[in-house]
Design a protein around this motif. Structure first.
Motif, PDB file in Angstrom:
ATOM      1  N   GLN A   1       0.830  -1.200   0.000  1.00 22.23           N
ATOM      2  CA  GLN A   1       0.000   0.000   0.000  1.00 22.23           C
ATOM      3  C   GLN A   1       0.868   1.257   0.000  1.00 22.23           C
ATOM      4  OE1 GLN A   1      -3.116   0.338  -0.422  1.00 22.23           O
ATOM      5  NE2 GLN A   1      -3.437   2.487   0.121  1.00 22.23           N
ATOM      6  N   LYS A   2       1.990   1.198   0.745  1.00 25.88           N
ATOM      7  CA  LYS A   2       2.890   2.347   0.799  1.00 25.88           C
ATOM      8  C   LYS A   2       3.520   2.600  -0.564  1.00 25.88           C
ATOM      9  CE  LYS A   2       5.200   5.582   2.920  1.00 25.88           C
ATOM     10  NZ  LYS A   2       4.510   6.797   3.407  1.00 25.88           N
TER      11      LYS A   2
ATOM     12  N   ARG B   1       2.237   1.858  -3.430  1.00 25.22           N
ATOM     13  CA  ARG B   1       1.186   2.390  -4.309  1.00 25.22           C
ATOM     14  C   ARG B   1       0.987   3.883  -4.040  1.00 25.22           C
ATOM     15  NH1 ARG B   1      -4.373  -0.758  -4.375  1.00 25.22           N
ATOM     16  NH2 ARG B   1      -2.944  -2.326  -5.234  1.00 25.22           N
ATOM     17  N   MET B   2       0.980   4.269  -2.763  1.00 27.06           N
ATOM     18  CA  MET B   2       0.810   5.691  -2.443  1.00 27.06           C
ATOM     19  C   MET B   2       1.989   6.510  -2.946  1.00 27.06           C
ATOM     20  SD  MET B   2      -1.106   5.879   1.280  1.00 27.06           S
ATOM     21  CE  MET B   2       0.202   5.070   2.182  1.00 27.06           C
ATOM     22  N   ASN B   3       3.196   5.934  -2.867  1.00 32.93           N
ATOM     23  CA  ASN B   3       4.376   6.633  -3.404  1.00 32.93           C
ATOM     24  C   ASN B   3       4.270   6.806  -4.915  1.00 32.93           C
ATOM     25  OD1 ASN B   3       5.567   6.900  -0.899  1.00 32.93           O
ATOM     26  ND2 ASN B   3       6.756   5.011  -1.080  1.00 32.93           N
TER      27      ASN B   3
ATOM     28  N   TYR C   1       1.415   7.054  -6.619  1.00 39.21           N
ATOM     29  CA  TYR C   1       0.438   8.125  -6.812  1.00 39.21           C
ATOM     30  C   TYR C   1       1.083   9.490  -6.566  1.00 39.21           C
ATOM     31  CZ  TYR C   1      -3.396   4.705  -6.844  1.00 39.21           C
ATOM     32  OH  TYR C   1      -4.242   3.678  -7.171  1.00 39.21           O
TER      33      TYR C   1
ATOM     34  N   THR D   1      -0.730  13.922   4.044  1.00 45.65           N
ATOM     35  CA  THR D   1      -0.696  12.495   3.768  1.00 45.65           C
ATOM     36  C   THR D   1      -2.129  11.970   3.688  1.00 45.65           C
ATOM     37  OG1 THR D   1      -0.657  11.855   6.098  1.00 45.65           O
ATOM     38  CG2 THR D   1       1.469  12.310   5.044  1.00 45.65           C
ATOM     39  N   LYS D   2      -2.262  10.742   3.182  1.00 47.83           N
ATOM     40  CA  LYS D   2      -3.592  10.150   3.074  1.00 47.83           C
ATOM     41  C   LYS D   2      -4.215   9.961   4.457  1.00 47.83           C
ATOM     42  CE  LYS D   2      -6.054   6.180   1.093  1.00 47.83           C
ATOM     43  NZ  LYS D   2      -5.912   4.905   0.351  1.00 47.83           N
TER      44      LYS D   2
ATOM     45  N   CYS E   1      -3.482  16.621  -1.180  1.00 44.88           N
ATOM     46  CA  CYS E   1      -3.058  15.251  -0.879  1.00 44.88           C
ATOM     47  C   CYS E   1      -2.814  14.548  -2.201  1.00 44.88           C
ATOM     48  CB  CYS E   1      -4.124  14.523  -0.063  1.00 44.88           C
ATOM     49  SG  CYS E   1      -3.720  12.788   0.252  1.00 44.88           S
TER      50      CYS E   1
ATOM     51  N   GLU F   1      -1.290  11.287  -2.367  1.00 43.41           N
ATOM     52  CA  GLU F   1      -1.092   9.853  -2.181  1.00 43.41           C
ATOM     53  C   GLU F   1      -2.326   9.052  -2.577  1.00 43.41           C
ATOM     54  OE1 GLU F   1       0.052   9.384   1.862  1.00 43.41           O
ATOM     55  OE2 GLU F   1       2.134   9.960   1.510  1.00 43.41           O
ATOM     56  N   VAL F   2      -3.177   9.631  -3.395  1.00 39.10           N
ATOM     57  CA  VAL F   2      -4.392   8.969  -3.864  1.00 39.10           C
ATOM     58  C   VAL F   2      -4.434   9.045  -5.379  1.00 39.10           C
ATOM     59  CG1 VAL F   2      -5.780   9.293  -1.789  1.00 39.10           C
ATOM     60  CG2 VAL F   2      -5.613  11.129  -3.444  1.00 39.10           C
TER      61      VAL F   2
END
Length: 723
Positions: A383-384, A386-388, A390, A409-410, A481, A483-484
């Motif tokens: 998940q981390k 993936r957020m990076n 994004y 942050t998310k 934000c 990270e999405v």
């Protein structure tokens, strides 16, 4: 159960509870004395004098009155003062403190720089008996104004200047645009720490020439709780001279005649620490002493038996115990259960005394737990990553270097919006959510558009431009934000919704809308567009000006919003193959050519002006066009009276409405070269506003009606008056 048995049971319970109820009452004040007023506790040594009660309900200097305010509600005020000083709260321990409201000192000037009347120094006689000191730890001195110095002083007379100390600060403005919201560092606003032992609120003003400074007609000075006052540039012109501010007062057992230390007071027959398990502490702000309950006890040390034992076992969040808790007088015991051990159960968890079989079972359990934990960590790392991804896709490597943008942050965003629990509305690019920052500031969180590699540079540039647009009439972009999958933008919150809902609300939601307020909203909106067109670092074309995109804050100040990043086009990118805008407001030239210019915004603003003076939609009455019907009225009757809103169409206002109508027609001119620019539009509106007869400047403590979103939920707060 029979009625007689029920009554007997109730009587027995009342008799059993009577000592407890009496004890609870004595923890606040003396028996027979009033211990609350207006929902606020009045703990001894404070007290309200009671007729027919022989005991003294307060110590000298701590008298409180229960009086009616201007709204007719009972509130506590300091007794024996010339003006009513409202008490917000009183506390005995752990910190002896009184929160009150004190007036703001002010001095006002006319356009030639002359004083318009005697200054108000904010002086109050709250310290006649000498028990109070203004808290230096929790208050600060704030000065508002342009080209002014304000200070206060204190301490006994003596020395070269007459007082022991002086403290204040200087505020300066170069022009009307110098002061900025949230900035209180010497431009329009300054603040400074105050020294201890300050006993009064006397303010002194000293200023330079104030001629031609209509943007700052008054100077203000006040002592206020730290972090309570947030500077707004509009306060320079709109703050009422009757304003009050909350302030914290330290108090101690002392008087103007004597102020004993603990060592001296303990031998005095008037020693105030009368409860068992109480102790004396010397005051840290001025002479005198105060009382506190000893460790393990709480309550009121100024009343006999006022300090009572704390049940630490009922407060595990404060008093830790990893075993079995047992309360004791002034403390508590903590022991491990049978079969468990710990060196200190108050600090360390109790561990089991295991057998070999139990240790093997524990090892297997730990192994399984470790496997589950490893899987969870792998999912979290995925998940981390993936957020990076994004974050990089949405231009994070560029935007994180921009100081004017806060990157959330998310997890922070989920906390701000409470996992998107409250939807404010839906736009062309997604939903808008209500949020609250850590400092309780309300914000609006809006979905942006999906970003790809071709769009990333445009998106980052447009977000930077938005964050740098600092103007009172443009909605402020606070951060984003990334990270999405779809970036989220965080904007300041507009408490009163949008202009469209106010203009066109139905039924009970159709609020009275005076001409003066409509003019103010038109002027503010024009000022925001003028800034975008002329003063911003990059000339910006909005592309979708309409009442729904003009938000209103809690004071009905207009805020231009909803740029919709695909519509934010800079000088080198002013063509689009797909014109974006709302039908009824979009410039026909832009619709046919795809050429978005400043004149396109002027055309849309002309439509907004028509809506303001007519209170009609662009299409009304089934199939009537507001623009066509307005132009037809001028061709047939050479005026727009048939279209004007009957609520404001009076003989007194008819000239103003006609001038606004003519200005709107100039903005709607088919020949774009003959349309006025936003400088001319704003200046003409300001001139019309000045032509209006001035209204009495009555200070209001309440608010206007609120309108929320598409549900059109209307609420009204009664206008309340301040002390």
């Amino acid at each position: 159960m029979s009625p007689a048995l029920v009554m007997l049971t109730c009587l027995l319970l009342a008799v059993a509870m009577a000592p407890l109820l009496l004890q609870a009452a004595t923890l606040i004040g003396k028996p027979g004395c009033q211990t609350t007023c207006g929902g606020i506790d009045i703990p001894y040594p404070f007290g309200i004098a009671m007729e027919g009660v022989n005991v003294s309900c307060s110590l000298t200097g701590f008298e409180i009155s229960c009086a009616k305010n201007r709204s007719g509600d009972l509130v506590p005020v300091l007794a024996n003062t010339e003006i009513a000083i409202e008490v917000l709260s009183l506390s005995v321990m752990p910190r002896p403190e009184a929160r009150v409201r004190l007036p703001v000192a002010s001095q006002c000037y006319n356009s030639t720089g002359g004083e318009t009347g005697p200054p108000s120094y904010g002086t109050v006689d709250l310290n006649r008996a000498g028990v109070y000191r203004i808290s230096d730890a929790h208050n600060e001195l704030v000065v508002l104004g342009c080209n002014t110095l304000a200070y206060t002083n204190g301490g006994p007379a003596g020395g070269q200047y007459g007082k022991t100390f002086y403290t204040g600060c200087i505020s300066y403005c170069r022009d009307a645009r110098s002061a900025q919201d949230g900035m209180c560092a010497g431009v329009g606003c300054c603040h400074v720490q105050i020294p201890p032992n300050l006993t009064d609120n006397w303010m002194t003003f000293d200023s330079w020439s104030r001629a031609n400074q209509t943007f700052s007609p008054c100077d203000y000075a006040f002592i206020v709780e730290k972090d309570h006052y947030k500077f707004k540039a509009s306060d320079l012109t709109t703050m009422p001279v009757s304003q009050t501010m909350p302030l914290r007062l330290d108090w101690a057992i002392r008087s103007n005649i004597s102020a004993m230390s603990c060592a001296e007071a303990m031998t005095s027959p008037d020693y105030a620490c009368v409860s068992q398990h109480s102790e004396c502490l010397d005051s840290t702000n001025g002479p005198g002493y105060l009382c506190n309950c000893t460790r393990g006890y709480e309550g009121n040390p100024y009343i006999v038996h006022g300090c009572t034992n704390i049940d630490e076992c009922s407060r595990p969040e404060i008093y830790r115990c990893y075993g079995k808790c047992k309360d004791t007088p002034g403390s508590y015991d903590c022991t491990c259960r049978m079969g468990y051990q710990s060196e200190n159960p108050k600090e360390q968890r109790c561990t089991a005394k295991f057998s070999r079989a139990a240790q093997l079972a524990l090892g297997i359990s730990l192994g399984i737990s470790l496997l589950i934990l490893t899987l969870l960590c792998a999912l979290m790392m995925r998940q981390k990553r993936r957020m990076n991804e994004y974050f990089k896709k949405n231009g994070g490597s560029v935007l994180e270097k921009v100081e004017s943008i806060k990157i959330f942050t998310k997890d922070e965003l989920n906390k701000i919006t409470k996992n998107n629990s409250e939807v404010l509305g839906k736009g062309g690019f997604g939903k808008v959510y209500k949020g609250t920052l850590a400092d309780n500031t309300m914000v609006a969180v809006k979905e942006s558009i999906e970003i790809n590699d071709a769009r990333k540079e445009d998106f980052t540039n447009e977000v930077i431009i938005q964050s740098q647009m600092i103007h009172a009439n443009i909605i402020k972009l606070l951060g984003c934000c990334l990270e999405v999958d779809v970036p989220m933008l965080v904007y300041e919150f507009a408490a009163n919704g949008n202009l469209h809902d106010i203009l066109h609300g139905h039924g009970s939601c159709r609020l009275p809308f005076p001409l003066d307020l409509r003019l103010d909203i038109a002027i503010g909106s024009a000022e925001g567009l003028r800034y975008m067109h002329s003063y911003a670092k990059h000339t910006i074309r909005h592309g979708d000006i309409k009442p729904a995109n003009i938000l209103l804050d809690e004071k009905f100040v207009p805020k231009i919003s909803d740029f919709g990043t695909s519509k934010l086009l800079t000088l080198d990118k002013d063509y689009t193959m797909f014109p974006v805008g709302s039908m009824g407001y979009i410039d026909p030239v832009f619709y046919m050519t795809g050429h978005l210019t400043k004149e396109c915004d002027i055309y849309s603003f002309g439509v907004v002006l028509l809506e303001l003076i007519s209170r009609k939609r662009t299409i009304y009455g089934g199939n009537l066009s507001l623009i066509i019907e307005f132009l037809k009225a001028y061709k047939q009757e050479n005026n727009g009276r048939a279209i004007f809103d009957k609520e404001i169409a009076t003989e007194e206002s008819m000239h103003i409405l006609e001038e606004i109508g003519r200005l709107a027609m100039e903005c709607l001119n088919e020949n774009v070269e003959e349309r006025p620019d936003m400088n001319e539009v704003a200046e003409q509106l300001v001139m019309l506003r000045r032509a209006r007869k001035p209204k009495p400047n009555l200070p209001l403590c309440g608010g206007f009606g609120l309108i929320r979103g598409l549900g059109r939920v209307c609420a009204f707060s009664a206008l309340s008056l301040c002390f």
